[in-house]
Design a protein around this motif. Structure first.
Motif, short mmCIF file in Angstrom:
data_model
loop_
_atom_site.label_atom_id
_atom_site.label_comp_id
_atom_site.label_asym_id
_atom_site.label_seq_id
_atom_site.Cartn_x
_atom_site.Cartn_y
_atom_site.Cartn_z
N PRO A 42 -25.50 4.63 32.19
CA PRO A 42 -24.21 5.17 32.65
C PRO A 42 -24.40 6.05 33.88
CG PRO A 42 -24.44 5.39 30.27
CD PRO A 42 -25.78 4.97 30.79
N GLN A 43 -23.45 5.92 34.82
CA GLN A 43 -23.51 6.66 36.09
C GLN A 43 -22.23 7.45 36.35
OE1 GLN A 43 -26.30 6.63 38.09
NE2 GLN A 43 -27.22 5.48 36.43
N GLY A 44 -21.50 7.82 35.32
CA GLY A 44 -20.26 8.58 35.50
C GLY A 44 -19.08 7.65 35.76
N TYR A 45 -18.99 7.10 36.96
CA TYR A 45 -17.87 6.24 37.33
C TYR A 45 -18.10 4.78 36.97
CZ TYR A 45 -20.63 4.70 41.36
OH TYR A 45 -21.61 4.18 42.15
N GLY A 46 -19.27 4.48 36.43
CA GLY A 46 -19.61 3.11 36.07
C GLY A 46 -20.95 3.06 35.37
N VAL A 47 -21.59 1.91 35.49
CA VAL A 47 -22.85 1.71 34.78
C VAL A 47 -23.80 0.90 35.66
CG1 VAL A 47 -22.08 -0.38 33.57
CG2 VAL A 47 -23.80 1.06 32.54
N GLN A 48 -25.06 1.30 35.66
CA GLN A 48 -26.11 0.53 36.33
C GLN A 48 -26.73 -0.38 35.28
OE1 GLN A 48 -29.85 2.34 36.78
NE2 GLN A 48 -30.47 1.06 38.50
N LEU A 49 -26.87 -1.65 35.64
CA LEU A 49 -27.49 -2.61 34.73
C LEU A 49 -28.82 -3.06 35.33
CD1 LEU A 49 -24.36 -4.81 33.91
CD2 LEU A 49 -25.27 -2.86 32.62
N VAL A 50 -29.83 -3.09 34.49
CA VAL A 50 -31.16 -3.58 34.89
C VAL A 50 -31.36 -4.92 34.21
CG1 VAL A 50 -33.63 -3.13 34.87
CG2 VAL A 50 -32.03 -1.21 35.12
N PHE A 51 -31.58 -5.95 35.02
CA PHE A 51 -31.68 -7.31 34.52
C PHE A 51 -33.14 -7.75 34.36
CE2 PHE A 51 -27.49 -7.06 36.41
CZ PHE A 51 -26.70 -7.73 35.49
N SER A 52 -33.33 -8.79 33.58
CA SER A 52 -34.67 -9.32 33.32
C SER A 52 -35.30 -9.96 34.55
CB SER A 52 -34.64 -10.32 32.16
OG SER A 52 -33.72 -11.36 32.40
N ASP A 53 -34.51 -10.23 35.61
CA ASP A 53 -35.09 -10.73 36.86
C ASP A 53 -35.47 -9.57 37.79
OD1 ASP A 53 -32.63 -9.87 37.80
OD2 ASP A 53 -32.08 -11.76 38.74
N GLN A 54 -35.47 -8.36 37.25
CA GLN A 54 -35.83 -7.11 37.95
C GLN A 54 -34.76 -6.60 38.89
OE1 GLN A 54 -38.58 -5.77 36.58
NE2 GLN A 54 -38.60 -7.69 35.45
N HIS A 55 -33.60 -7.24 38.94
CA HIS A 55 -32.51 -6.77 39.80
C HIS A 55 -31.88 -5.55 39.13
CE1 HIS A 55 -29.72 -7.21 43.11
NE2 HIS A 55 -28.74 -6.92 42.25
N GLU A 56 -31.72 -4.47 39.90
CA GLU A 56 -31.17 -3.24 39.33
C GLU A 56 -30.38 -2.42 40.34
OE1 GLU A 56 -35.18 -0.54 39.97
OE2 GLU A 56 -34.72 -1.26 37.96
N ARG A 57 -29.95 -3.04 41.43
CA ARG A 57 -29.32 -2.31 42.52
C ARG A 57 -27.84 -2.04 42.32
NH1 ARG A 57 -31.27 -4.40 48.19
NH2 ARG A 57 -29.77 -2.80 48.65
N GLY A 58 -27.17 -2.85 41.52
CA GLY A 58 -25.72 -2.72 41.41
C GLY A 58 -25.28 -1.67 40.42
N ILE A 59 -24.27 -0.91 40.81
CA ILE A 59 -23.58 -0.02 39.87
C ILE A 59 -22.18 -0.60 39.71
CG2 ILE A 59 -22.69 2.29 39.43
CD1 ILE A 59 -25.08 3.38 40.99
N TYR A 60 -21.85 -0.94 38.48
CA TYR A 60 -20.60 -1.60 38.15
C TYR A 60 -19.56 -0.54 37.78
CZ TYR A 60 -23.42 -5.86 37.65
OH TYR A 60 -24.26 -6.93 37.87
N PRO A 61 -18.57 -0.27 38.66
CA PRO A 61 -17.52 0.69 38.30
C PRO A 61 -16.75 0.20 37.08
CG PRO A 61 -17.50 0.23 40.65
CD PRO A 61 -18.42 -0.78 40.02
N TRP A 62 -16.22 1.15 36.31
CA TRP A 62 -15.50 0.80 35.08
C TRP A 62 -14.34 -0.15 35.37
CZ3 TRP A 62 -18.95 1.62 31.87
CH2 TRP A 62 -19.65 2.81 31.78
N ALA A 63 -13.59 0.10 36.43
CA ALA A 63 -12.44 -0.77 36.76
C ALA A 63 -12.92 -2.18 37.11
CB ALA A 63 -11.64 -0.17 37.92
N TYR A 64 -14.06 -2.29 37.78
CA TYR A 64 -14.62 -3.59 38.14
C TYR A 64 -14.97 -4.37 36.87
CZ TYR A 64 -17.66 -6.92 40.64
OH TYR A 64 -18.24 -8.04 41.16
#
Length: 97
Positions: A66-88
């Motif tokens: 959790p990042q306050g306004y959304g959530v950061q997801l870490v994927f099994s392909d090592q991608h972890e750059r996106g923060i997904y806003p709650w509205a998104y």
């Protein structure tokens, strides 16, 4: 601004993220769908050029941060750059298989 869900669940077995919103709505989002719709600048630029990312149906979310306004997801392909806003996340709909 969309408020954070009351609860977040992540199932490695089913490959789904479960969001329990305040209105009683439960939303299930597949890990592959989430990876295809990553909101990081690199992935957005890729989609804006009309390219669809190739995502394995076996991809999994390994961490939910959790990042306050959304959530950061870490994927099994090592991608972890996106923060997904709650509205998104709330606007995403599971695609048919």
């Amino acid at each position: 601004m969309t408020a954070a869900p009351e609860a977040i669940g992540n199932s490695q077995r089913t490959g789904q993220l479960r969001l329990n919103w305040r209105e009683g709505q439960v939303q299930l989002l597949g890990h592959a769908l989430l990876r295809r719709h990553c909101p990081c600048s690199q992935c957005r630029a890729f989609r804006l050029r009309g390219m669809n990312p190739l995502v394995s149906p076996d991809i999994r979310v390994l961490e939910v941060n959790p990042q306050g306004y959304g959530v950061q997801l870490v994927f099994s392909d090592q991608h972890e750059r996106g923060i997904y806003p709650w509205a998104y996340l709330q606007a995403l709909r599971q695609e048919p298989e």
